[in-house]
Structure formats: structure tokens, C-alpha cells
Scaffold this motif. Structure first.
Motif, PDB file in Angstrom:
ATOM      1  N   MET A   1      41.812 -18.324   4.358  1.00  0.00           N
ATOM      2  CA  MET A   1      41.183 -17.371   5.231  1.00  0.00           C
ATOM      3  C   MET A   1      42.256 -16.803   6.158  1.00  0.00           C
ATOM      4  N   PHE A   2      42.131 -15.519   6.400  1.00  0.00           N
ATOM      5  CA  PHE A   2      43.053 -14.831   7.284  1.00  0.00           C
ATOM      6  C   PHE A   2      42.287 -14.270   8.469  1.00  0.00           C
ATOM      7  N   THR A   3      42.912 -14.289   9.587  1.00  0.00           N
ATOM      8  CA  THR A   3      42.378 -13.593  10.746  1.00  0.00           C
ATOM      9  C   THR A   3      43.556 -13.092  11.564  1.00  0.00           C
ATOM     10  N   PHE A   4      43.627 -11.793  11.684  1.00  0.00           N
ATOM     11  CA  PHE A   4      44.721 -11.180  12.422  1.00  0.00           C
ATOM     12  C   PHE A   4      44.221 -10.340  13.592  1.00  0.00           C
ATOM     13  N   SER A   5      43.003  -9.914  13.519  1.00  0.00           N
ATOM     14  CA  SER A   5      42.522  -8.917  14.463  1.00  0.00           C
ATOM     15  C   SER A   5      41.794  -9.552  15.635  1.00  0.00           C
ATOM     16  N   LYS A   6      41.952  -8.928  16.766  1.00  0.00           N
ATOM     17  CA  LYS A   6      41.189  -9.309  17.947  1.00  0.00           C
ATOM     18  C   LYS A   6      40.142  -8.244  18.244  1.00  0.00           C
ATOM     19  N   ALA A  29      40.540  -0.574   7.826  1.00  0.00           N
ATOM     20  CA  ALA A  29      41.943  -0.198   7.669  1.00  0.00           C
ATOM     21  C   ALA A  29      42.797  -1.464   7.608  1.00  0.00           C
ATOM     22  N   LYS A  30      43.967  -1.329   7.014  1.00  0.00           N
ATOM     23  CA  LYS A  30      44.893  -2.460   6.935  1.00  0.00           C
ATOM     24  C   LYS A  30      45.426  -2.764   8.332  1.00  0.00           C
ATOM     25  N   PRO A  31      45.262  -3.999   8.792  1.00  0.00           N
ATOM     26  CA  PRO A  31      45.861  -4.369  10.074  1.00  0.00           C
ATOM     27  C   PRO A  31      47.384  -4.239   9.998  1.00  0.00           C
ATOM     28  N   SER A  32      47.999  -3.892  11.086  1.00  0.00           N
ATOM     29  CA  SER A  32      49.449  -3.659  11.096  1.00  0.00           C
ATOM     30  C   SER A  32      50.236  -4.898  10.690  1.00  0.00           C
ATOM     31  N   ASN A  33      49.711  -6.077  10.940  1.00  0.00           N
ATOM     32  CA  ASN A  33      50.435  -7.303  10.606  1.00  0.00           C
ATOM     33  C   ASN A  33      49.936  -7.951   9.315  1.00  0.00           C
ATOM     34  N   CYS A  34      49.264  -7.187   8.482  1.00  0.00           N
ATOM     35  CA  CYS A  34      48.776  -7.663   7.189  1.00  0.00           C
ATOM     36  C   CYS A  34      49.651  -7.063   6.099  1.00  0.00           C
ATOM     37  N   SER A  35      50.098  -7.892   5.182  1.00  0.00           N
ATOM     38  CA  SER A  35      50.968  -7.389   4.123  1.00  0.00           C
ATOM     39  C   SER A  35      50.177  -6.514   3.151  1.00  0.00           C
ATOM     40  N   PRO A  36      50.835  -5.558   2.516  1.00  0.00           N
ATOM     41  CA  PRO A  36      50.164  -4.746   1.499  1.00  0.00           C
ATOM     42  C   PRO A  36      49.586  -5.597   0.363  1.00  0.00           C
ATOM     43  N   VAL A  38      48.328  -8.709   0.511  1.00  0.00           N
ATOM     44  CA  VAL A  38      47.085  -9.342   0.956  1.00  0.00           C
ATOM     45  C   VAL A  38      45.994  -8.277   1.096  1.00  0.00           C
ATOM     46  N   TYR A  39      46.346  -7.119   1.627  1.00  0.00           N
ATOM     47  CA  TYR A  39      45.359  -6.051   1.793  1.00  0.00           C
ATOM     48  C   TYR A  39      44.827  -5.572   0.441  1.00  0.00           C
ATOM     49  N   ALA A  40      45.668  -5.559  -0.571  1.00  0.00           N
ATOM     50  CA  ALA A  40      45.234  -5.169  -1.909  1.00  0.00           C
ATOM     51  C   ALA A  40      44.172  -6.146  -2.430  1.00  0.00           C
ATOM     52  N   ILE A  41      44.383  -7.420  -2.194  1.00  0.00           N
ATOM     53  CA  ILE A  41      43.397  -8.422  -2.600  1.00  0.00           C
ATOM     54  C   ILE A  41      42.096  -8.226  -1.818  1.00  0.00           C
ATOM     55  N   MET A  42      42.218  -7.975  -0.535  1.00  0.00           N
ATOM     56  CA  MET A  42      41.037  -7.733   0.295  1.00  0.00           C
ATOM     57  C   MET A  42      40.225  -6.563  -0.260  1.00  0.00           C
ATOM     58  N   ASN A  43      40.917  -5.475  -0.592  1.00  0.00           N
ATOM     59  CA  ASN A  43      40.224  -4.294  -1.116  1.00  0.00           C
ATOM     60  C   ASN A  43      39.525  -4.581  -2.434  1.00  0.00           C
ATOM     61  N   GLU A  44      40.139  -5.400  -3.261  1.00  0.00           N
ATOM     62  CA  GLU A  44      39.478  -5.771  -4.517  1.00  0.00           C
ATOM     63  C   GLU A  44      38.186  -6.537  -4.236  1.00  0.00           C
ATOM     64  N   CYS A  45      38.198  -7.366  -3.220  1.00  0.00           N
ATOM     65  CA  CYS A  45      37.019  -8.151  -2.857  1.00  0.00           C
ATOM     66  C   CYS A  45      35.908  -7.283  -2.265  1.00  0.00           C
ATOM     67  N   TRP A  46      36.255  -6.102  -1.789  1.00  0.00           N
ATOM     68  CA  TRP A  46      35.287  -5.199  -1.173  1.00  0.00           C
ATOM     69  C   TRP A  46      34.721  -4.173  -2.148  1.00  0.00           C
ATOM     70  N   GLN A  47      35.005  -4.307  -3.430  1.00  0.00           N
ATOM     71  CA  GLN A  47      34.470  -3.354  -4.394  1.00  0.00           C
ATOM     72  C   GLN A  47      32.941  -3.358  -4.331  1.00  0.00           C
ATOM     73  N   PHE A  48      32.347  -2.183  -4.477  1.00  0.00           N
ATOM     74  CA  PHE A  48      30.900  -2.049  -4.361  1.00  0.00           C
ATOM     75  C   PHE A  48      30.165  -2.856  -5.428  1.00  0.00           C
ATOM     76  N   GLU A  49      30.600  -2.738  -6.660  1.00  0.00           N
ATOM     77  CA  GLU A  49      29.955  -3.449  -7.763  1.00  0.00           C
ATOM     78  C   GLU A  49      30.520  -4.869  -7.857  1.00  0.00           C
ATOM     79  N   ASN A  50      29.647  -5.858  -7.849  1.00  0.00           N
ATOM     80  CA  ASN A  50      30.137  -7.236  -7.880  1.00  0.00           C
ATOM     81  C   ASN A  50      30.912  -7.542  -9.159  1.00  0.00           C
ATOM     82  N   LYS A  51      30.629  -6.858 -10.250  1.00  0.00           N
ATOM     83  CA  LYS A  51      31.377  -7.077 -11.496  1.00  0.00           C
ATOM     84  C   LYS A  51      32.828  -6.619 -11.365  1.00  0.00           C
ATOM     85  N   ASP A  52      33.111  -5.784 -10.382  1.00  0.00           N
ATOM     86  CA  ASP A  52      34.468  -5.277 -10.167  1.00  0.00           C
ATOM     87  C   ASP A  52      35.267  -6.138  -9.184  1.00  0.00           C
TER      88      ASP A  52
END
Length: 71
Positions: A1-6, A29-36, A38-52
Motif C-alpha cells: 500500500m502506498f500513501t503519499f498525499s496529505k 492525477a499522479k502525485p509529484s512523489n509517485c514514480s511513473p 507505480v502510477y501506471a499500475i494504479m491506472n490499470e487498477c482504476w480501469q472501468f471494466e473489472n475484466k481490464d
């Protein structure tokens, strides 16, 4: 688990509009202290369709493959 934002997530969107905001494809949006990587993985997890979305095993594998400077 990651937490960067306040800050509160989606603090620029009224809670009653959040569903429509997300349905239009908007995401946090990608937090400034989040690597691209990790953010790419986050975006994959946020896909609208659960199959994606990656399953937990895939997310764990991808996180374990990251180099320390990517975390």
C-alpha cells in the motif's frame, strides 16, 4: 500500500458529481512523489471494466519487479 498525499482525493469535484466525473474517464492525477511505474499500475487498477483490471497476483508481481528507485 502506498500513501503519499496529505490532500483529499478529488477535492476539486463535489461528491454528488464524482460518479459522473469518473464515468467520463477522469482519475486522480499522479502525485509529484509517485514514480511513473507505480502510477501506471494504479491506472490499470482504476480501469472501468473489472475484466481490464489486473488481479492481485499480477499487481504484486509487477510491484516486486520494480527497482527500489521506482518505488
Amino acid at each position: 500500500m502506498f500513501t503519499f498525499s496529505k490532500a483529499e482525493p478529488f477535492d476539486n469535484v463535489h461528491w454528488q458529481q464524482l460518479g459522473n466525473y469518473l464515468l467520463k474517464g477522469n482519475r486522480l492525477a499522479k502525485p509529484s512523489n509517485c514514480s511513473p511505474s507505480v502510477y501506471a499500475i494504479m491506472n490499470e487498477c482504476w480501469q472501468f471494466e473489472n475484466k481490464d483490471r489486473p488481479d492481485f497476483e499480477t499487481v504484486l508481481k509487477r510491484l516486486n519487479q520494480l527497482q527500489p528507485h521506482e518505488l
